[in-house]
Write an enzyme that holds these catalytic residues in place. Structure first.
Site, PDB file in Angstrom:
ATOM      1  N   CYS A 266       0.837  -1.201   0.000  1.00 51.18           N
ATOM      2  CA  CYS A 266       0.000   0.000   0.000  1.00 51.18           C
ATOM      3  C   CYS A 266       0.877   1.259   0.000  1.00 51.18           C
ATOM      4  CB  CYS A 266      -0.957  -0.038   1.186  1.00 51.18           C
ATOM      5  SG  CYS A 266      -2.300   1.148   1.074  1.00 51.18           S
TER       6      CYS A 266
ATOM      7  N   HIS B 192      -3.567  -5.633   1.456  1.00 51.48           N
ATOM      8  CA  HIS B 192      -2.812  -5.780   2.702  1.00 51.48           C
ATOM      9  C   HIS B 192      -2.734  -7.236   3.161  1.00 51.48           C
ATOM     10  CE1 HIS B 192      -2.371  -1.507   4.062  1.00 51.48           C
ATOM     11  NE2 HIS B 192      -3.240  -1.357   3.082  1.00 51.48           N
TER      12      HIS B 192
ATOM     13  N   GLU C 130      -0.828  -8.471   5.255  1.00 51.00           N
ATOM     14  CA  GLU C 130      -0.557  -8.567   6.697  1.00 51.00           C
ATOM     15  C   GLU C 130      -1.846  -8.536   7.515  1.00 51.00           C
ATOM     16  OE1 GLU C 130      -0.497  -5.915   4.991  1.00 51.00           O
ATOM     17  OE2 GLU C 130      -0.762  -4.095   6.171  1.00 51.00           O
TER      18      GLU C 130
END
Lengths: 84, 756, 244
Positions: free
Chosen positions: C94, C211, C213
Site C-alpha cells: 500500500c 494488505h 498482513e
C-alpha cells in the site's frame, strides 16, 4: 476565455501539508525555507453561450470559486481571466 | 497596567450579571480580560455542564469492573487478564454543521486524544451520525463531508472504525449530529489520571503550534443555537492534522507507559485554559503558565487568545525536572514541538504570565468547581400522548402488497445498508477485527489472550421524541441486546446526550426523562455509565432536534471464538422468534415510511424480561447452540429476517467484493427462509411493527429443544426454517410475501442511488 | 518446511512517521515460526542485517504533497535502495508500494481511486506470476482474498513500460472475481489492466496495494490468504540459505 484559479489555505488556518513539507525540505539540504502554503491550481475555459462581458465573467468565476472550487470557510482564492 | 473587564464585557462574552458578580467575588474585584475570558469559557455550558450536572447524578457509575467512572478523560473498565478498556463518546455537532469534513475530522481527533491521555492505545472508533432527509442536497453534502472527514482522520491514525449508526430525520436538518466514540486498551495497572502534582515540576506543551483556531470555537459554538449569525462564526473553524496526531499518539504512549511524565491532559474545548485549570484543581496545586512561551503559528496573538485557542493536536504534560531531557528526546524523535511553558506551584492559583507581568490569577478549584448550576423548571411538552395509536383501517389502511412494503422498508435510508459509509473507513487495521461493520455489533479480539470486546451504538431519536423516558431506556436495552446477540456480555455505557436548548422547560423535561430512562435500564442491565458528553442547544431557528441520547456500549468475551453474527448459515436450520410476537405501529419505521407519520405511544421495555432474554441468548451462544442471532429492531420481524437472509451471502462476517454484484461470493447462493406467523387481524403489523426485547435466532433442528429449554418461560415462537433462495412469509394458508433474496439485497444496498 | 530446521528468516519492517500498518506487518510476520522480525527506524541508515525489508502501509508524512513523496527521502531509503540493488527482497504494501514507485524502485505510479473515495473492501486477487520470490507458494491462477484500504491505489503506467512489464512477467497480481477472472466490477480503484501488484525487472522488489498482513489469521475477519505471500519470502530465503 481561459480562467486560472489559485486556491490557498486561508491565512491563520492550519496547513498540515505546508508544515510537513516545510520540515522535509531542510532534510534535503534546502535551508531557509519558511511559510510553505500548499493549495490548488485550477484551469478551465469559460465560454457561456452568447458570450459574456469581462465584468460578468469575473462575477461568475467568483461565484464558481465561492460555491464549488474553493471552500471559503478555510480557503482563499484568486483568479485570472485571459481572453482567447 | 492590566485592563479590567466590566459587566458589559462579561455580557458580551455570554456571562450573566449573577455570574459576573460571582466572578468579582472570587477575584476580589473586577477581573482582568484574561481572567474574564477564562471564566466565560470554563463557565460555558460546554465546559461546565451547568444545566446537566444536577441531573446526571442519577446515573449508576460504579461496579466491580469499573476502574474509572465519569470525571476523567475517559471511563475505564476491567475486561479481564489485567486488561482494561478506556472509552468515551463526544459530540462535534456544531463544528460539523459549519464545516462537515473538518468538523467531523477534529471530532475524531479530540475523542482519540481523550483515550490515549489515559495511557490507553486507541483500538477502535465508532461514529453515530444524524442528518436531515437525503432528498435535500445540503444533507447529502453534510453526509458526504462528515463521513469523508471521519475516514480522513481515523484512517490516517490507523484506528479501525468498526461501527456506528446513521439515521435521517427532518428534525436534524439544521443541526446534524456527529457523535464520535473511541476506546483503547490499557493494562489496568497503567491508568494515568490527568492530575497535576509535584511542586516545581515543569508544565510542558507538546505537539502543534498554537494559532487562532476555534477561538471561541467549541465553547461558544456549542453553547448557542444556530441562527443567521452562523456565517460570521466561520473563521474559527479548526483544521485537523491527523499526521501530527498519529505522531502524538506514539510519543505520548511512550511517555506515559514508560512513566516519563507525571500526568497528561489533552487540550480540547477552551484549550490551555481548561486543561491547566482542571489539572491544577484535581491536584490541589497551582500552575504558573507563561503564555509568552507558547510556540505560536501566528504572530501578535494576545495572551487571552493563547489561553483559549483550540488549535488541535496539543497535549499538556507535567514533567519532573530530572526527566525533562528524556521527554524532549522522545518528542524530538517524533518531530514534535515540546516546550516548557510553566511550572507547578503550591499556590492553588492558575496564574498567567505575559512577558513578566501577571495578567491572570484565578483560584483553580473555584474556577473549576464553583461554576453556576442551573436547573430549568421542566414542562411536559404538549405533543405527547398517553395511549398507543388506534390502528383502524381508516387512518392506517393495510398495504395491498406486503412484499412491496418490505422492499420499501429495506430501501429506506434508516434501514438500508450503510456500506457506502463504512467502506470508506479502515475497519481492519491493528489486526484485531473479528466482526466487521454491517451487523449488530463490532467484535475485536485482544491480542495474546483468548478474550474479546464488542461495541454497539444505539438510539432511536423518533422514539425518544415520542417518549424520552421510554426511548432512552430502549436505547440502552437495544445496545445491550445487540451485544448479547453477538454473544458478548454488556458491561458498561458511555453516552452522548444530544438535546435542544435546556433553557426551555420542554427540552429540560425531555432531558430529565431520558436520563431517568437510561439510569433505570443501566441499573437493570448492570451496565454503569462510565463516561459521556452532553450536547445542548442542538436547535436551528428555534426548532429542536429529536432528543437523541446516544448509547455506546461495551461488551466482553472470555472466549471471543464464540462470537456470533446474524447471517443465516445452513439450509434446514430452524428460525425462532424469542420475545413478544406483537409489533406496534407507534414510532416505527413502517409508520414513517409507509404512512408518513410520527405519532403514538412507543412500547415500554420490560426490563426484567429484557434481562432474562439477553441472558438466555448469551448462554445459547456460549454453548454454541445458535447459528445466528439478530436483534429485531427498525422495520420489525420481516426486516430482521430479510437482513439475516441478505447476510447469508457473506458467511462469517465476510462481504461481497463487488457490492453491485447480484450474487454473493463463494457461498454460491443465498439462503432464504420459509416462515409462518400466527393468525392476526393485521399481518402487516406482525411483520413490520416494532417492539423491544425481540431477537430472531436460528439453530440446527437437533438443538431446538435445548434452545427452548434455555429460553424457559420466555415467549418462544418457532417461525419456520432456513430454506431456498427466497424469503417467504405465510399466515395459515395465505402467502403474505415471497421475494428472492437477491432482490432484497438489491434494494438493501441501494443507498448510493440516493446519494447521486 | 525443511526438516533440517534452518535459521529463521530475518525480516525488517520500516517505520516512517505516519506508518500505521507497521505493527500489523510486524505481528503478521511474527506468526510464522520460520521468521523473526525487527523494526527499522526511518532516520536510521542501517538495515540491521535483515534479509527482507517490508515497507508497510499507512500515511507516511500524512500522505501530504503526494503519497510516499516525502518518505522516499528518509535516510533509511538509501539503504533500502542499496539493499535492492544487491538483490535483497523488498516488499512494499500500500503506502510502501507508493513509496517504492516514488523512489523509482518500481515503475509507474499510484493515483487517486476512480471512485474518489477511500475504499476498504475484500478483493480477490489472481496470481499472474507465481515465479517470483513473493508468490512462489502460490500457483499461477490462484485466487487470494485480501483486503484493500486506500485512497490512491489506482495503478498507472505508460503503455510502453506496461508492455515491457507484461512481457517480463512483472504483473504479479490482478483484481479479479471469485472465479479468477479480472474485470472492472472486481477492480476497486480503476487500476490499469486491474493491476494490484507488480515487481521490478529483477523480481526482487515487489509492491502491492492490498494488505496481506491483515489476512494471516483465520480467526479474524480478514481470513488467512495473505500468509502465502509471506511464506513465499520465507521459502525463498530459506532455500537460498540452505543452498549457500
Amino acid at each position: 476565455m481561459k480562467v486560472r484559479v489559485t486556491i490557498t489555505p486561508k491565512q491563520g488556518i492550519l496547513d498540515p501539508q505546508g508544515v510537513t513539507v516545510e520540515r522535509a525540505l531542510p532534510a534535503l539540504g534546502f535551508q531557509g525555507v519558511t511559510d510553505v502554503r500548499i493549495g490548488k491550481h485550477i484551469e478551465l475555459r469559460y465560454d457561456p453561450p452568447g458570450g459574456v462581458s469581462a465584468e460578468q465573467a469575473r462575477t461568475d468565476v467568483d461565484d464558481m470559486c465561492r460555491r464549488l472550487l474553493a471552500n471559503p470557510i478555510i480557503e482563499d482564492y484568486t483568479f485570472e481571466l485571459d481572453e482567447g | 497596567m492590566t485592563r479590567r473587564a466590566d459587566l458589559a464585557a462579561a455580557e458580551a462574552l455570554g456571562l450573566t450579571a449573577e455570574e459576573y458578580a460571582k466572578i468579582c467575588e472570587i477575584q476580589g474585584g473586577e477581573p482582568t480580560y484574561v481572567e474574564l475570558a477564562i471564566y466565560s469559557l470554563m463557565w460555558s455550558e460546554h465546559c461546565s455542564y451547568k444545566h446537566s450536572r444536577p441531573v446526571l447524578g442519577r446515573f449508576p457509575t460504579s461496579g466491580p469492573r469499573i476502574l474509572q467512572g465519569p470525571g476523567e478523560n475517559a471511563g475505564v473498565i476491567d475486561v479481564g487478564d489485567g486488561w482494561a478498556v478506556a472509552m468515551k463518546v463526544e459530540s462535534h455537532n456544531h463544528p460539523s454543521a459549519v464545516e462537515p469534513f473538518q468538523g467531523a475530522a477534529t471530532g475524531v481527533g479530540g475523542i482519540v486524544r481523550d483515550i490515549f491521555t489515559m495511557g490507553a492505545r486507541p483500538c477502535v472508533s465508532l461514529d453515530s451520525l444524524r442528518f436531515g432527509e437525503l432528498s435535500e442536497p445540503r444533507q447529502r453534502f453534510l453526509l458526504d463531508g462528515v463521513v469523508g472527514g471521519i475516514a480522513h482522520y481515523g484512517n490516517c491514525l490507523g484506528i479501525p472504525t468498526v461501527g456506528g449508526e446513521i439515521y435521517f430525520e427532518p428534525s436534524y436538518e439544521g443541526n446534524c449530529l456527529v457523535n464520535a466514540m473511541s476506546a483503547g486498551l490499557i493494562r489496568a495497572d497503567d491508568i494515568v489520571r490527568a492530575v497535576a502534582a509535584g511542586v516545581g515540576n515543569h508544565v510542558v506543551l507538546i505537539g502543534s503550534k498554537t494559532g487562532r483556531d476555534g477561538i471561541g470555537g467549541a465553547s461558544v459554538l456549542a453553547s448557542q443555537e444556530f441562527d443567521e449569525t452562523l456565517e460570521e462564526k466561520r473563521p474559527s473553524v479548526q483544521v485537523g492534522d491527523p499526521f501530527t496526531e498519529k505522531k502524538l499518539i506514539e510519543a505520548c504512549l511512550e511517555l506515559l507507559n514508560d512513566h516519563h511524565v507525571v500526568s497528561m491532559q489533552d487540550l480540547g474545548a477552551a484549550g490551555l485554559t481548561s486543561s491547566s485549570s482542571e489539572m491544577a484543581s484535581k491536584g490541589f496545586v497551582g500552575l504558573d503558565i507563561h503564555a509568552d512561551r507558547v510556540p505560536l503559528r501566528e504572530a501578535d496573538m494576545e495572551p487571552w487568545e493563547i489561553m483559549i485557542s483550540e488549535s488541535q493536536e496539543r497535549m499538556l504534560a507535567i514533567v519532573e525536572p530530572a526527566k525533562l531531557e528524556t521527554v524532549q528526546g522522545i518528542c524530538e524523535r517524533w518531530d514534535l514541538d515540546c516546550t516548557v511553558i510553566g511550572e507547578v506551584t503550591d499556590t492553588k492559583m492558575l496564574r498567567i504570565h505575559w512577558h513578566g507581568e501577571v495578567v491572570g490569577d484565578i483560584p483553580a478549584r473555584r474556577l473549576a468547581d464553583e461554576s453556576p448550576v442551573i436547573r430549568t423548571p421542566s414542562v411536559k411538552p404538549d405533543y405527547l400522548v398517553d395511549e398507543p395509536v388506534a390502528v383502524d383501517d381508516a387512518s392506517y389502511p393495510p398495504p395491498k402488497d406486503l412484499g412491496a412494503a418490505l422492499a420499501e422498508l429495506l430501501a429506506a435510508p434508516n434501514i438500508a445498508s450503510k456500506r457506502w459509509a463504512w467502506e470508506q473507513y479502515d475497519y481492519i487495521v491493528q489486526a484485531n477485527t473479528v466482526q466487521i461493520p454491517g451487523s449488530d455489533a463490532a467484535v475485536l479480539r485482544i491480542k495474546g489472550t483468548g478474550r474479546g470486546i464488542a461495541f454497539a451504538n444505539d438510539c432511536n431519536g423518533r422514539h425518544c421524541y415520542l417518549d424520552p423516558y421510554r426511548g432512552a431506556k430502549a436505547a440502552v436495552a437495544e445496545a445491550a441486546r445487540n451485544l448479547s446477540c453477538a454473544g458478548a456480555l454488556p458491561v458498561a455505557v458511555t453516552d452522548c446526550l444530544n438535546f435542544g436548548n435546556p433553557e426551555k422547560g420542554e427540552i429540560y423535561w425531555q432531558f430529565e426523562q431520558a436520563v431517568e430512562g437510561i439510569a433505570e435500564a443501566c441499573e437493570a442491565l448492570d451496565t454503569p455509565v462510565v463516561s459521556g458528553n452532553v450536547s445542548f442547544y442542538n436547535e436551528s431557528f428555534g426548532q429542536a432536534i429529536y432528543p437523541t441520547p446516544m448509547i455506546g456500549m461495551l461488551g466482553i468475551y472470555d472466549d471471543v471464538d464464540i462470537h456470533l453474527d446474524g447471517a443465516f448459515k445452513d439450509e434446514g436450520d430452524v428460525i425462532v422468534l424469542l420475545g413478544p410476537p406483537a409489533g406496534f405501529v407507534d414510532g416505527s419505521e413502517y409508520q414513517k415510511v409507509h404512512y408518513g407519520r410520527v405519532e403514538g405511544r412507543v412500547p415500554d421495555v420490560d426490563l426484567a424480561l429484557e434481562v432474562r432474554l439477553q441472558a438466555a441468548v448469551r448462554e445459547a451462544v456460549a454453548r454454541r447452540l445458535l447459528k445466528s442471532a439478530h436483534d429485531c429492531a427498525e422495520g420489525g420481524l420481516a426486516v430482521a429476517l430479510a437482513e439475516s437472509a441478505i447476510a447469508s451471502g457473506a458467511p462469517g462476517g465476510a462481504q461481497w467484493t463487488d457490492p453491485a454484484a447480484a450474487k454473493p461470493e463463494r457461498s454460491g447462493r443465498w439462503l432464504g427462509a420459509d416462515v409462518t406467523i400466527g393468525a392476526v387481524e393485521r399481518p402487516d403489523l406482525a411483520l413490520f411493527g416494532e417492539a423491544p426485547s425481540r431477537v430472531v435466532v436460528t439453530c440446527a433442528p437437533g438443538d431446538l429443544e435445548a434452545v427452548h429449554a434455555l429460553a424457559g418461560d420466555l415467549p418462544f415462537a418457532v417461525l419456520g426454517v432456513v430454506t431456498g433462495e427466497s424469503l417467504r412469509c405465510t399466515m395459515g394458508d395465505e402467502e403474505l410475501l415471497a421475494l428472492p433474496v437477491s432482490e432484497l439485497h438489491g434494494v438493501y444496498e441501494s443507498l448510493p442511488d440516493r446519494l447521486a | 518446511m525443511s526438516s533440517a530446521s534452518p535459521q529463521p528468516v530475518r525480516f525488517g519492517v520500516v517505520v516512517f512517521p505516519g506508518s500505521n500498518c507497521d505493527a500489523d506487518a510486524h505481528h503478521a510476520i511474527s506468526t510464522f515460526p520460520g521468521a523473526t522480525v525487527d523494526y527499522l527506524w526511518h532516520k536510521d541508515t542501517d538495515l540491521k542485517g535483515v534479509q527482507a525489508v517490508v515497507l508497510p502501509g499507512g500515511f507516511s508524512y500524512g500522505d501530504y504533497l503526494r503519497c510516499g513523496a516525502i518518505a522516499r527521502f528518509s535516510p533509511i531509503m538509501q539503504a533500502v535502495k542499496d539493499f535492492a540493488a544487491d538483490g535483497g527482497l523488498v516488499m512494499g504494501i500500500c503506502n510502501g508500494f507508493q513509496t517504492l514507485t516514488e523512489a523509482g524502485l518500481l515503475p509507474g505510479a499510484l493515483i487517486r481511486n476512480t471512485g474518489l473515495k477511500f475504499v476498504c473492501r475484500y478483493v480477490n486477487l489472481r496470481v499472474e506470476n507465481a515465479e517470483t520470490p513473493f508468490t512462489r507458494a502460490c500457483d499461477e491462477g490462484d485466487v487470494l482474498r485480501i483486503v484493500v484500504k486506500h485512497n490512491e491505489g489506482n495503478y498507472t503506467v505508460d503503455p510502453e513500460t506496461l508492455a515491457a512489464m507484461k512481457a517480463n512477467g512483472q504483473v504479479v497480481l490482478r483484481y479479479c472475481d471469485a472465479d479468477g477472472v479480472p474485470g472492472d466490477a472486481a477492480n476497486p480503484n480503476g487500476a490499469v489492466e486491474h493491476i494490484a501488484g507488480i515487481c521490478n525487472e529483477t523480481r526482487n522488489v515487489f509492491g502491492m496495494m492490498p494488505h496481506p498482513e491483515n489476512s494471516v489469521e483465520a480467526a479474524l475477519a480478514g481470513g488467512a490468504d495473505g500468509r502465502r505471500l509471506f511464506q513465499s519470502i520465507i521459502d525463498t530465503l530459506t532455500v537460498a540459505e540452505v543452498a549457500s
